[in-house]
Each structure stands twice: as C-alpha cells, then as structure tokens.
Design an enzyme around this catalytic site. Structure first.
Site, PDB file in Angstrom:
ATOM      1  N   GLU A  68     -59.350  12.383  28.194  1.00  0.00           N
ATOM      2  CA  GLU A  68     -59.195  13.819  28.436  1.00  0.00           C
ATOM      3  C   GLU A  68     -60.483  14.565  28.079  1.00  0.00           C
ATOM      4  O   GLU A  68     -60.913  15.478  28.791  1.00  0.00           O
ATOM      5  CB  GLU A  68     -58.045  14.407  27.588  1.00  0.00           C
ATOM      6  CG  GLU A  68     -56.661  13.859  27.927  1.00  0.00           C
ATOM      7  CD  GLU A  68     -56.303  12.619  27.111  1.00  0.00           C
ATOM      8  OE1 GLU A  68     -57.223  11.827  26.805  1.00  0.00           O
ATOM      9  OE2 GLU A  68     -55.119  12.433  26.808  1.00  0.00           O
ATOM     10  N   TRP A 186     -59.752 -30.625  39.328  1.00  0.00           N
ATOM     11  CA  TRP A 186     -59.010 -29.380  39.337  1.00  0.00           C
ATOM     12  C   TRP A 186     -57.926 -29.489  40.394  1.00  0.00           C
ATOM     13  O   TRP A 186     -58.199 -29.941  41.491  1.00  0.00           O
ATOM     14  CB  TRP A 186     -59.919 -28.185  39.646  1.00  0.00           C
ATOM     15  CG  TRP A 186     -61.046 -28.034  38.666  1.00  0.00           C
ATOM     16  CD1 TRP A 186     -62.339 -28.364  38.852  1.00  0.00           C
ATOM     17  CD2 TRP A 186     -60.956 -27.491  37.337  1.00  0.00           C
ATOM     18  NE1 TRP A 186     -63.081 -28.061  37.730  1.00  0.00           N
ATOM     19  CE2 TRP A 186     -62.241 -27.527  36.792  1.00  0.00           C
ATOM     20  CE3 TRP A 186     -59.911 -26.981  36.584  1.00  0.00           C
ATOM     21  CZ2 TRP A 186     -62.515 -27.081  35.512  1.00  0.00           C
ATOM     22  CZ3 TRP A 186     -60.191 -26.540  35.316  1.00  0.00           C
ATOM     23  CH2 TRP A 186     -61.486 -26.582  34.792  1.00  0.00           C
ATOM     24  N   GLY A 311     -49.872 -27.007  27.513  1.00  0.00           N
ATOM     25  CA  GLY A 311     -49.379 -27.740  28.665  1.00  0.00           C
ATOM     26  C   GLY A 311     -47.876 -27.606  28.815  1.00  0.00           C
ATOM     27  O   GLY A 311     -47.279 -26.599  28.426  1.00  0.00           O
TER      28      GLY A 311
HETATM   29  N1  LIG Z   1     -52.418 -27.711  35.469  1.00  0.00           N
HETATM   30  C1  LIG Z   1     -52.381 -26.911  34.432  1.00  0.00           C
HETATM   31  O1  LIG Z   1     -52.281 -25.675  34.545  1.00  0.00           O
HETATM   32  C2  LIG Z   1     -52.467 -27.503  33.070  1.00  0.00           C
HETATM   33  C3  LIG Z   1     -52.652 -26.662  31.965  1.00  0.00           C
HETATM   34  C4  LIG Z   1     -52.665 -27.232  30.706  1.00  0.00           C
HETATM   35  C5  LIG Z   1     -52.489 -28.588  30.557  1.00  0.00           C
HETATM   36  N2  LIG Z   1     -52.343 -29.380  31.642  1.00  0.00           N
HETATM   37  C6  LIG Z   1     -52.098 -30.812  31.470  1.00  0.00           C
HETATM   38  O2  LIG Z   1     -50.922 -30.926  30.704  1.00  0.00           O
HETATM   39  C7  LIG Z   1     -50.994 -32.131  29.957  1.00  0.00           C
HETATM   40  C8  LIG Z   1     -50.676 -31.824  28.497  1.00  0.00           C
HETATM   41  O3  LIG Z   1     -49.375 -31.337  28.406  1.00  0.00           O
HETATM   42  P1  LIG Z   1     -48.476 -31.761  27.162  1.00  0.00           P
HETATM   43  O4  LIG Z   1     -47.132 -31.223  27.445  1.00  0.00           O
HETATM   44  O5  LIG Z   1     -48.662 -33.173  26.900  1.00  0.00           O
HETATM   45  O6  LIG Z   1     -49.183 -31.009  25.959  1.00  0.00           O
HETATM   46  P2  LIG Z   1     -49.142 -29.548  25.329  1.00  0.00           P
HETATM   47  O7  LIG Z   1     -47.944 -28.797  25.725  1.00  0.00           O
HETATM   48  O8  LIG Z   1     -50.475 -28.942  25.531  1.00  0.00           O
HETATM   49  O9  LIG Z   1     -49.053 -29.923  23.794  1.00  0.00           O
HETATM   50  C9  LIG Z   1     -47.892 -30.460  23.314  1.00  0.00           C
HETATM   51  C10 LIG Z   1     -48.107 -30.795  21.870  1.00  0.00           C
HETATM   52  O10 LIG Z   1     -48.379 -29.610  21.133  1.00  0.00           O
HETATM   53  C11 LIG Z   1     -47.850 -29.736  19.825  1.00  0.00           C
HETATM   54  N3  LIG Z   1     -47.028 -28.565  19.506  1.00  0.00           N
HETATM   55  C12 LIG Z   1     -47.140 -27.800  18.396  1.00  0.00           C
HETATM   56  N4  LIG Z   1     -46.264 -26.810  18.407  1.00  0.00           N
HETATM   57  C13 LIG Z   1     -45.561 -26.934  19.532  1.00  0.00           C
HETATM   58  C14 LIG Z   1     -44.510 -26.195  20.103  1.00  0.00           C
HETATM   59  N5  LIG Z   1     -44.004 -25.111  19.522  1.00  0.00           N
HETATM   60  N6  LIG Z   1     -44.012 -26.622  21.281  1.00  0.00           N
HETATM   61  C15 LIG Z   1     -44.515 -27.691  21.908  1.00  0.00           C
HETATM   62  N7  LIG Z   1     -45.523 -28.414  21.412  1.00  0.00           N
HETATM   63  C16 LIG Z   1     -46.045 -28.052  20.233  1.00  0.00           C
HETATM   64  C17 LIG Z   1     -47.024 -31.001  19.825  1.00  0.00           C
HETATM   65  O11 LIG Z   1     -47.824 -31.982  19.197  1.00  0.00           O
HETATM   66  P3  LIG Z   1     -47.516 -32.421  17.709  1.00  0.00           P
HETATM   67  O12 LIG Z   1     -46.076 -32.745  17.668  1.00  0.00           O
HETATM   68  O13 LIG Z   1     -48.416 -33.559  17.506  1.00  0.00           O
HETATM   69  O14 LIG Z   1     -47.891 -31.230  16.902  1.00  0.00           O
HETATM   70  C18 LIG Z   1     -46.864 -31.382  21.259  1.00  0.00           C
HETATM   71  O15 LIG Z   1     -46.839 -32.762  21.458  1.00  0.00           O
HETATM   72  C19 LIG Z   1     -52.371 -32.682  30.136  1.00  0.00           C
HETATM   73  O16 LIG Z   1     -52.333 -33.703  31.092  1.00  0.00           O
HETATM   74  C20 LIG Z   1     -53.149 -31.497  30.676  1.00  0.00           C
HETATM   75  O17 LIG Z   1     -54.220 -31.930  31.485  1.00  0.00           O
HETATM   76  C21 LIG Z   1     -52.334 -28.865  32.891  1.00  0.00           C
END
Ligand SMILES: NC(=O)c1ccc[n+]([C@@H]2O[C@H](COP(=O)([O-])OP(=O)(O)OC[C@H]3O[C@@H](n4cnc5c(N)ncnc54)[C@H](OP(=O)(O)O)[C@@H]3O)[C@@H](O)[C@H]2O)c1
Length: 383
Positions: A68, A186, A311
């Site tokens: 403003e 990607w 992820g």
């Molecule tokens: N295309 C896309 O947009 C995209 C984006 C991101 C990732 N990605 C791909 O996704 C894959 C990874 O996914 P992901 O599901 O394995 O891993 P994530 O969701 O990134 O991580 C999961 C890990 O985070 C930890 N964590 C801590 N707090 C959590 C909570 N509240 N909820 C869930 N997890 C928690 C846990 O590990 P702990 O139990 O050891 O703590 C769990 O195993 C990779 O291949 C990556 O390249 C793709």
C-alpha cells in the site's frame, strides 16, 4: 472457508469489470513476491482514479514498506478520492511497519476493495474496521477464491499452526517412480523438471525419506534461478541415521540448511561427522515417524510450506495421516512395468474404492510430452 461478502453503501452490489481487472492486477503484483515474503503473505496494491491506475506496489519481506505504501507514494496527490485495490486486508497495528490503514486514510483514499480478511489474528477484521471508522467505503469479497489460492500457504499456516504440505511425484504412465533396479532419472522430461524447480522456489522446505536419499543422492536445491529470501531448507526423515557424510546433501549443508529427523538414534561418529559438515540432526524434538511432530518442528522454525518429493513410503505415510494439502503428479508417457518396480505411493492406502483419496479443483497442464495433474485432497467431511 467462504469469505463474507459485503457491499459498499451507495454502490452497486456487483463489482464492475474494471474492479475485476484492477483486482487481478493487484493479485498479479502480489504474485511477483513469491519466494520473498514467507513467513508473511503475498500482497499487491493498485490505486486507481476510475479505471486509470495511478499507483502500484507489492510486498517483499526485506523491504520495510508494504504494498500500500509503495502504491500511495507512486500515486502522490492522485490518491485523494481514489480507490485502493488491495489483495489482502490492510493491517491496522504497529508491526515491523506502521499501520497501512493510517497511510490509506491520511492519503485521502475514499474506497478500499479487498478480496478477503487477513487470517492473522492481529489483523483479522481490525483493518477493515479502522478504515470504516475513518469514513472510507470498504468492500470485501472480490476475487476471494483467487486471492486465497494465491496465499494458500500463508492462510494454512495462520489457520492451523502447521506448514502447508504439497506432495509432488514424477511417475510413468503405469504409476511407477523407478525401475526395479531403482533407476529413476529421469522419468519425466525437461519441461516437467523445470516446473519442479519453479515449485521448489515457492516452498520454504523440501522433504524426502531416507530411501530416496540413499537411492538418488539428490541435491534438492532451488535451481529456478529466481531470487529467494531464505535458502530452501532440505529435510530428510532418517530414523536409523543412514545418510552418508559424502552425500550431496551433507557436502552442501553449509551452503543451504539440511535437517535430518533421526528419531532416537544415538550420537555416533557418523552423526558427529554429519554435524561437522553443517547438517543439523534433530533427535529430541520430533521423530520422523511422528509426522505431526515433524510439521510442528518446521512450523516452530517459521517454515510456512513444505514440498514432499518422495519416495513412495514417505508419500504414503503422509497421505495416510491426512497431512497432505496439495498433490501434483507429473505423468510421463512411458511404461516401466515390472511387479518389483516401486509404485508411487506406499503406506496403507485405501481399503475400498470409496475410501480412495479424491482430488478437487484439479488442473491438468501439458508439460512438453508429460502431463501435470494438480489438485487438493477432498476431505471426507466435505463429502
Ligand atoms: N519419481 C519420483 O518422483 C521419485 C521421487 C523420490 C524418490 N523416487 C524413488 O523412490 C525410491 C525410494 O522410495 P522409498 O519408498 O524406498 O523411500 P522413501 O520414502 O524416500 O524413504 C523411506 C524410508 O524413510 C524412512 N522414514 C523415516 N520416517 C518415515 C516416515 N514417517 N514414513 C516413511 N518412511 C520414513 C524409513 O527408513 P528407516 O526405517 O530406516 O528410518 C523408510 O524406509 C527410489 O527408487 C527413488 O529413486 C522417485
């Protein structure tokens, strides 16, 4: 929440096309402040004599003048008898700046048009009251939905005391976020990835899970090339504290903050090394498993908004907990296939189709060969 509509005494209850055009201009000015206002709101102001604009301004946090004030300075004596189109209720209290209502009154503005009240309890309703008490005509409600959408992060932050959460994922046509070997770079094309950086620019924090940190070793910076007030805070949920000190996140922690929610993991040589690189390991305040506590901690740091970039498990647990306010999927016209390739969303998911999360206010935008689908989760109570 639908804003209360009011009309100006002596004027028609419907706003004119000129009013709409000038308010759209005020909103466009406000939008130029993206990345530079948090934890405050985006605000734009147009001062007009009839249909002629005589002053314009917008708010950015670092400049100690409000929208403003800039608009009134530009208008000079032409502000007398003019109408002010303000994208948010002007404040009537002494904050970092003197009250904008005083400035409007002293300049002789005769009418103020605004889309909506400011949800900040220090301002809410008091700005309009002050203007009316000084004899100005005040009209509230013009383009209210557009104005609330523009400031959706601020409104949510003020109303709930939690950051606004936006989940963004890139998937193949068959809903995969990586191949069975974990290759995810990607999936989408350059236009989608450029848009992803624009999105990062809008947010105060970006959050991923330990799985993504390990699989992708991402940098998670805002590479939009646009000016921002505070660096993007990079957040990892990593209960077991597995992130490598050589990871890109740890190696750049002195340039842009990195917060790791490490639950109750004990101090170790690894945590010492991470901390010596500038990483902040958060233990006592919130475990990554307690997502409400994670958001409370981000709010405590005045982070108004957080972009979740995966992820699958982190996305799923946020959705299961009902903590996601906005969702964007970038769908690439590729089919990855394979039952072992990860699907976009983990967690519990819906038991029955009627329980599936439905989006509303959906926008579908073509990004090169990809499609962006963005919408807002429909809350159950809304039917
Ligand atoms: N295309 C896309 O947009 C995209 C984006 C991101 C990732 N990605 C791909 O996704 C894959 C990874 O996914 P992901 O599901 O394995 O891993 P994530 O969701 O990134 O991580 C999961 C890990 O985070 C930890 N964590 C801590 N707090 C959590 C909570 N509240 N909820 C869930 N997890 C928690 C846990 O590990 P702990 O139990 O050891 O703590 C769990 O195993 C990779 O291949 C990556 O390249 C793709």
């Amino acid at each position: 929440m639908q804003p209360k509509l009011e009309t100006i005494e002596g004027l028609e209850s419907e706003w004119t096309e000129t009013d709409r055009r000038l308010m759209r201009r005020a909103l466009a000015l406000a939008a130029q402040g993206v990345g530079q206002v948090s934890p405050g709101p985006l605000v734009g102001c147009v001062i007009a004599q009839g249909s002629e604009i005589v002053g314009e301004g917008l708010y950015v946090y670092e400049q100690l003048k409000h929208a403003e004030t800039y608009a009134l300075e530009q208008a000079g004596t032409k502000a007398k008898g003019a109408t002010a189109y303000v994208s948010l209720e002007p404040h009537a209290h002494h904050g970092r700046t003197p009250p904008c209502t005083d400035a409007l009154i002293v300049a002789g503005v005769s009418c103020v048009i605004a889309p909506t009240q400011d949800p900040n309890p220090k301002v809410s309703g008091k700005g309009f009251e002050h203007l009316r008490a000084a004899g100005l005509a005040v009209s509230v409600g013009l383009l209210a939905r557009d104005a609330e959408k523009l400031n959706e992060k601020y409104f949510h932050f003020m109303r709930t005391g939690r950051p606004f959460v936006h989940l963004k994922l890139a998937t193949s046509l068959d809903g995969k976020i990586a191949t069975r070997t974990g290759d995810s770079r990607w999936i989408t094309g350059t236009e989608s990835r450029a848009r992803a950086h624009e999105l990062r620019h809008e947010y105060d924090a970006i959050l991923i899970g330990a799985g993504t940190a390990l699989a992708d070793d991402p940098l998670l910076t805002d590479r939009s090339g646009r000016k921002r007030r505070r660096p993007l805070v990079r957040v990892v949920l990593d209960e077991q504290l597995t992130i490598a000190p050589e990871s890109k996140l740890a190696m750049t922690a002195k340039d842009a903050p990195v917060l790791i929610f490490a639950g109750s993991s004990p101090t170790s040589a690894l945590s010492d090394e991470l901390e010596s690189r500038g990483v902040e390991v958060v233990r006592d305040r919130a475990s990554g498993r307690d997502l409400g506590a994670v958001l409370d901690e981000l709010w405590r740091r005045e982070l108004q908004s957080v972009l979740i970039e995966g992820g699958a498990n982190v996305a799923g647990t946020f959705l299961d907990a009902g903590l996601v306010n906005k969702i964007s999927f970038f769908l690439a016209p590729v089919v990855i296939g394979g039952s072992e390739a990860p699907n976009a969303i983990g967690g519990q998911g819906a038991q029955r189709l009627v329980d599936a999360l439905e989006l509303q206010d959906v926008e579908v935008i073509t990004r090169g060969r990809d499609i962006e689908v963005t919408g807002y989760p429909k809350r159950r109570a809304e039917g």
